[in-house]
Design a protein around this motif. Sequence first.
Motif, PDB file in Angstrom:
ATOM      1  N   TYR A 180      22.443 -12.334   6.118  1.00 49.97           N
ATOM      2  CA  TYR A 180      22.586 -11.077   6.163  1.00 49.97           C
ATOM      3  C   TYR A 180      22.542 -10.384   4.782  1.00 49.97           C
ATOM      4  CZ  TYR A 180      23.836  -6.189   7.149  1.00 49.97           C
ATOM      5  OH  TYR A 180      23.909  -4.925   7.200  1.00 49.97           O
ATOM      6  N   ASN A 184      19.805  -8.128   2.786  1.00 53.74           N
ATOM      7  CA  ASN A 184      19.909  -6.802   2.954  1.00 53.74           C
ATOM      8  C   ASN A 184      20.706  -6.361   1.933  1.00 53.74           C
ATOM      9  OD1 ASN A 184      19.359  -5.904   6.092  1.00 53.74           O
ATOM     10  ND2 ASN A 184      20.208  -7.808   6.331  1.00 53.74           N
ATOM     11  N   SER A 267      15.392  -8.343  11.370  1.00 49.81           N
ATOM     12  CA  SER A 267      16.802  -8.381  11.116  1.00 49.81           C
ATOM     13  C   SER A 267      17.476  -9.787  11.471  1.00 49.81           C
ATOM     14  CB  SER A 267      17.702  -7.397  11.395  1.00 49.81           C
ATOM     15  OG  SER A 267      19.201  -7.881  11.312  1.00 49.81           O
ATOM     16  N   LEU A 269      20.115 -10.232  12.124  1.00 50.45           N
ATOM     17  CA  LEU A 269      21.252 -10.316  13.336  1.00 50.45           C
ATOM     18  C   LEU A 269      20.438  -9.945  14.608  1.00 50.45           C
ATOM     19  CD1 LEU A 269      23.404  -7.365  11.685  1.00 50.45           C
ATOM     20  CD2 LEU A 269      23.790  -9.920  11.809  1.00 50.45           C
TER      21      LEU A 269
END
Length: 329
Positions: A180, A184, A267, A269
């Motif tokens: 992540y 990001n 993403s 996630l």
Amino acid sequence: MEKKRVKYKTDFGMKNTSALTGTIMVFLLFSILSDDFLTVYNISNVLKNCAVLLIASMGTTMAILLGSNDISVGSVMSLGGIITAMLIKGGADPALAAAAGLAAGLGAGLINGILIVYFQANFWVATFAMYSIAQGIALILSDGNGIAGFPGGFRFLGTGKVFGVYFIILLAAALLALMYVLLNKTRFGGYIYAIGESERIAGITGIPTGKVKLLVFTLSGLCAGTAGILLAAKTNVAMPSGGAGYEFDAIAAVIIGGTSLDGGKGSVLGTAVGVFLITVIRNGLTVMGLSSVFHYLVIGLIIMAVIVVDVLQIQLRENRKESDARECK
């Protein structure tokens, strides 16, 4: 570029919420339909299975965000597991054996990247070739047989606990957090999104597109090798076809999680949500005694539903834009 990414994350949050809601509904459904589903033992198995698929899916997520794909994941998993198992059975230190398995995965990913970047090979063709090569090497090295029975130190990776939590789950969570941050919070992650949105424009702005793609496929191979080793440690056996089907589940998890196959939007996630949904479905159907044939059917229907909903949402947004434009006139 940064403004586009921020806007996209807001849109994806809506998709992610839908996927999460669906996952919760499926989880509750299986809890009601089967008394054996919502048990400590079964949920532990679900989370351990999630850990393996999640790690494999991280590389696939990067590849798809790039506007590409990697269908060699399953075979590279098998190869990493077999090489590690053979070396352990040959008397090698488990740590060194695992390092060799990781190196095999990394090498396979690097070859994919070289073919795609420097030889301009289509990513489908390059990774399909690696799929076949890795599977063939795994079969040859193992003579087509599984390799079972590993020392406790190696098995700890898949079955050991730290403060009451399985190590494999903690490792997957740590790698998810790392991925992540990579996607990001770093320049490299921004490059991946930019290339996925438009490789031509990314190149014009000075982004080293070739190097980024090479590194993405190398990391994808490393993720697959890691997942293959953990699968062997968890099951106490390395099969030459142990990773078969994981490439399908990885791609399915990424799509269900909201990542666009066109690249530039998605993403890790969301991928995690997709992984949990797929694992819950497979586990729930198994607990209910249904054949694995139904697993693919259900997952395929879910993917189809996600695609249909995505298209309808895009059309709805376009209609709203046209409506707003008419009102402004």
